[in-house]
Enzyme design. Structure first.
Site, PDB file in Angstrom:
ATOM      1  N   CYS A 296      61.657  68.875  88.080  1.00  0.00           N
ATOM      2  CA  CYS A 296      60.251  69.081  88.442  1.00  0.00           C
ATOM      3  C   CYS A 296      60.108  69.222  89.966  1.00  0.00           C
ATOM      4  CB  CYS A 296      59.410  67.941  87.858  1.00  0.00           C
ATOM      5  SG  CYS A 296      57.660  68.340  87.760  1.00  0.00           S
TER       6      CYS A 296
ATOM      7  N   GLU B 186      64.492  63.108  81.334  1.00  0.00           N
ATOM      8  CA  GLU B 186      64.530  61.638  81.481  1.00  0.00           C
ATOM      9  C   GLU B 186      63.428  60.962  80.681  1.00  0.00           C
ATOM     10  OE1 GLU B 186      63.285  63.709  83.624  1.00  0.00           O
ATOM     11  OE2 GLU B 186      61.803  62.825  84.971  1.00  0.00           O
TER      12      GLU B 186
ATOM     13  N   HIS C  37      61.186  67.452  81.783  1.00  0.00           N
ATOM     14  CA  HIS C  37      61.631  66.088  82.102  1.00  0.00           C
ATOM     15  C   HIS C  37      62.547  65.509  81.026  1.00  0.00           C
ATOM     16  CE1 HIS C  37      59.069  65.318  85.619  1.00  0.00           C
ATOM     17  NE2 HIS C  37      58.189  66.110  85.033  1.00  0.00           N
TER      18      HIS C  37
END
Lengths: 79, 223
Positions: free
Chosen positions: B86, B198, B196
């Site tokens: 990002c 994560e 994302h």
């Protein structure tokens, strides 16, 4: 001394913000606006130096930070 | 796998990233403040998501000129793994570690939702454990994710199979050229991506698909 840097999007790079502004002008009743490209202006105040040195310094600033030369052009004016 | 996350004022996805790395690697994760000039020894350096410097000037532009960046560039040159997610992807393009630029979303809206991603290349250490062509769900949250590069650069990226992830099933949320969601460097050791991974590593996230990316790096280090 003062200088102004103008940063604009390169031709061929889409500018959705410019398009939205163009649409908004149309909805306000302004006719015949055939395109808008949004850019940025930086007004710099520099300690005194020669014009040639100022231009060289500002060009380095543009290349290194003020403009992203992948998508933007810049122009420098000494005021 | 030893990993380190670089922190900037305005980063807000750093803790998610640290938690993901800790969980998956089973090791503590180093953090590095952007004013440092040396990196701790690590196999993977991560630029996290967020809004470094409030997205002033251009997203990622000011962070990309931080004191720590020369060390990160040197680490990338030496073949260490560098991941930017990002805002981290925006920093990597601004720093010249990846080509192109991330521009304002075509819709002009900030998008925070789930998209479908296709893993389009498994060439790099980041995707080696993934299945090519697999389409998976992944969250995105950004205002400037509209990938742009000139025609020549795009041709090079496509020709060298450096597009790691593409938005699939008509879910391109930002107008990215060629539906690009993530790209790797020529050597494959630098990955930048807008989604994302994560945030997709435990059951409470609703899926575990993000783990494969970090596990790929671990496996390539072990190989």
């Amino acid at each position: 001394m003062k200088a102004r840097v103008t940063v604009t999007l390169k031709n061929g790079v889409l500018d959705p913000q410019g398009k939205a502004i163009e649409g908004s002008l149309g909805s306000l009743g302004f006719e015949g606006v055939e395109g808008i490209r949004q850019g940025k202006v930086f007004d710099l105040e520099l300690a005194d130096r020669t014009d040639a040195q100022a231009k060289a310094d500002i060009e380095a600033m543009c290349e290194q930070l003020l403009a992203n030369t992948v998508i933007e052009n810049y122009s420098i004016e000494l005021l | 796998m030893k990993s380190a996350v670089i922190l900037f004022p305005g980063s807000n996805r750093d803790r998610d990233m640290i938690k993901a790395l800790e969980q998956i690697s089973g090791q503590p994760v180093a953090t590095v403040w952007h004013t440092e000039t040396e990196l701790p020894d690590a196999d993977l350096y991560v630029l996290p998501g967020g809004f470094s410097y409030g997205d002033y000037l251009r997203s990622g532009a000011i962070a990309a000129r931080s004191h720590i960046m020369p060390a990160l560039k040197a680490a990338a040159d030496q073949g260490r793994h560098v991941l930017g997610v990002c805002n981290g992807f925006q920093m990597l393009t601004e720093a010249g570690l990846l080509p192109g630029a991330l521009m304002r979303n075509a819709s002009l809206h900030f998008v925070c939702k789930e998209v479908m991603l296709e893993t389009t290349s498994t060439n790099s250490a980041f995707t080696s454990r993934m299945e090519k062509g697999k389409v998976w769900r992944c969250p995105v949250a950004h205002h400037d994710g509209n990938y742009f590069a000139d025609a020549e650069t795009l041709k090079e990226l496509e020709g060298e199979s450096r597009v790691a992830f593409r938005y699939a099933d008509g879910t391109n949320p930002n107008g990215s050229l060629n539906d690009i969601a993530g790209i790797t460097s020529a050597k494959g050791n630098v990955l930048g991506m807008m989604p994302h991974p994560e945030n997709l590593i435990e059951d409470l996230h609703g899926g575990l698909e993000g783990r494969a990316l970090f596990e790929s790096v671990m496996q390539s280090l072990a190989a």
